[in-house]
Design a protein around this motif. Structure first.
Motif, mmCIF file in Angstrom:
data_model
loop_
_atom_site.group_PDB
_atom_site.id
_atom_site.type_symbol
_atom_site.label_atom_id
_atom_site.label_comp_id
_atom_site.label_asym_id
_atom_site.label_seq_id
_atom_site.Cartn_x
_atom_site.Cartn_y
_atom_site.Cartn_z
ATOM 1 N N ALA A 57 0.818 -1.209 0.000
ATOM 2 C CA ALA A 57 0.000 0.000 0.000
ATOM 3 C C ALA A 57 0.854 1.262 0.000
ATOM 4 O O ALA A 57 0.340 2.362 -0.221
ATOM 5 N N LEU A 58 2.157 1.128 0.271
ATOM 6 C CA LEU A 58 3.039 2.291 0.240
ATOM 7 C C LEU A 58 3.226 2.832 -1.165
ATOM 8 O O LEU A 58 3.600 3.985 -1.347
ATOM 9 N N PHE A 59 2.987 1.977 -2.171
ATOM 10 C CA PHE A 59 3.172 2.391 -3.553
ATOM 11 C C PHE A 59 1.808 2.637 -4.190
ATOM 12 O O PHE A 59 0.964 1.744 -4.233
ATOM 13 N N ALA A 60 1.598 3.840 -4.682
ATOM 14 C CA ALA A 60 0.391 4.121 -5.452
ATOM 15 C C ALA A 60 0.453 3.350 -6.767
ATOM 16 O O ALA A 60 1.540 2.979 -7.233
ATOM 17 N N PRO A 61 -0.714 3.072 -7.396
ATOM 18 C CA PRO A 61 -0.701 2.296 -8.642
ATOM 19 C C PRO A 61 0.200 2.878 -9.718
ATOM 20 O O PRO A 61 0.776 2.137 -10.521
ATOM 21 N N GLU A 62 0.340 4.213 -9.745
ATOM 22 C CA GLU A 62 1.158 4.821 -10.796
ATOM 23 C C GLU A 62 2.656 4.804 -10.459
ATOM 24 O O GLU A 62 3.481 5.127 -11.305
#
Length: 455
Positions: free
Chosen positions: A180-185
């Protein structure tokens, strides 16, 4: 067995009753699974209670939360004693070329200790090395699992290949686990490689993540960071005054107060919907019990006690709600798949786990008891003499319990309807706001020339 036979004889009633329960339980289960994943369940990282995000603040300038300057991060990292590890993350939009089609994506820049700090593993390959996280170090990159599967088909030979980022070649050295630390983009990461000689304390563009040492509390770390900030600015008399620090637990950072409040509001609305379904089911059972007055009178005349009558009707009610609960859980599983695509933090962690299943089963049983108790006790008080003589109350006869249920249904339904109407009306008005300029037939374009080919 008798309850099952009775329900099988009245298939229309049974289908409607199961559908009512399924919709209520399904909506409640899907909503609770969201609250459970985003609010109640810890972040899927090792010891998430020791993780925090460090911000800078400047209250005189009305900046309660602000990004961190790279030089301040370096001083915190070298001087603080509360943290087992302190890492920094930045991002920048970059052009990715060399594949089938060029892409513009947000590339993360983080320190070599970022993944160990938060406890996020590299599933294939390796993490950045300390020598790579320095000015002039080798050009290496990490990619996320989704990017690895989308661009390289999940093949192991992706390691060692190069990505062209703004015209420079970066060698892929590892694949990072989903988080969840990484946004999809955010699908590509490169070393931060901060050069103290080429930045200043006025350039606030980093997010700082820290893992507390065992036994250190948030309050102790917060006090130390504020003291460090005061010391730094006392040593730098020419820099702007008023800067301090603020610590936010990682769980609150990922799911902020606004999202939490919205989830609780939606959970309350779904709870009201479940109460409406319960009242609707209870009304159906009350009408059905009234229509079966002659049958129940015969049972009483043959020696059935009042408790046996109540038990029989409650068994039918529980059988309906258990079947409706099973269908509702199936609907919730479908809804959870839909929620994975919603723009929610930690949306990928939403699932129907054991806790959600326990709540769904408990809600089904409580719904069956709440919906069946009133009609069961009312039917058990009927006089068998009148029922056997054909003078039993008809289904259209006034009943205080039935009237109360109808009033409750109307009141709760009206509450939800008014809330939904206000929400839709507010959203519609937002869409009608005049931006102050004409947007018809207007397009925008962004150009990012590389350093080798300036405009």
């Amino acid at each position: 067995r008798h309850a099952f036979r009775q329900l099988a004889k009245s298939r229309g009633y049974t289908a409607v009753a199961i559908l009512i329960v399924a919709l209520g339980i399904g909506a409640a289960t899907a909503m609770f699974s969201t609250v459970n994943a985003l609010v109640l369940r810890p972040v899927a990282l090792p010891e998430p209670g020791r993780l925090a995000v460090v911000y800078e603040t400047n209250l005189p300038r009305n900046l309660p939360t602000f990004s961190v300057a790279a030089l301040n991060y370096l001083d915190w990292r070298d001087r603080s004693t509360s943290w087992a590890s302190l890492a920094a993350v930045g991002f920048n939009g970059m052009n990715v070329t060399g594949g089938a089609e060029p892409e513009f994506t947000q590339v993360l820049h983080f320190t070599a200790n970022f993944l160990p700090t938060v406890g996020l593993p590299v599933t294939h390959g390796r993490n950045f090395l300390p020598d790579e996280d320095r000015p002039g170090g080798p050009h290496v990159a990490l990619i996320t699992t989704s990017y690895w599967q989308r661009r390289f088909g999940g093949k192991a030979d992706a390691l060692g290949k190069t990505l062209q980022l703004d015209g420079a070649a970066y060698t892929i050295v590892g694949v990072v686990a989903p988080s969840a630390l990484f946004a999809p983009e955010n699908e590509i990461a490169i070393p931060l490689a901060t050069d103290p000689a080429r930045t200043s304390r006025t350039n606030h563009d980093l997010a700082v993540y820290g893992r507390l040492k065992p036994g250190v509390t948030f309050a102790q770390a917060d006090a130390e960071m504020k003291t460090l900030a005061t010391q730094l600015w006392s040593e730098l008399p020419t820099e702007e005054r008023g800067w301090s620090t603020r610590l936010v637990p990682l769980a609150e950072e990922l799911v902020g107060p606004g999202v939490r409040k919205g989830l609780y509001v939606l959970l309350g609305a779904v709870g009201v919907l479940l109460v409406i379904a319960c009242a609707n089911l209870s009304n159906l059972m009350l009408v059905r019990a009234t229509a079966r007055a002659h049958e129940l009178a015969v049972r009483t005349a043959l020696g059935a006690s009042r408790w046996q009558i109540v038990r029989q009707l409650l068994a039918e009610s529980l059988l309906v709600t258990v079947a409706g609960g099973i269908v509702g859980i199936v609907l919730a599983l479908w809804a959870v798949d839909f929620l994975h695509g919603m723009p929610l933090p930690r949306a990928g962690e939403i699932s129907v786990d054991l806790r959600v299943l326990a709540v769904a089963c408990g809600a089904s049983l409580l719904t069956g008891l709440a919906a069946g108790v009133g009609p069961a006790f009312k039917a058990s008080r009927a006089r068998p003499q009148e029922a056997l003589k054909g003078r039993a109350p008809r289904s259209g006869h006034r009943s205080r319990l039935r009237d109360a249920l109808v009033v409750a249904q109307l009141a709760l339904s009206l509450t939800l309807l008014v809330g939904a109407t206000l929400l839709v009306r507010s959203f519609w008005r937002l869409l009608q706001v005049n931006p102050g300029f004409s947007t018809e037939n207007t397009l925008t374009v962004a150009l990012r020339p590389s350093a080798a080919n300036p405009v």
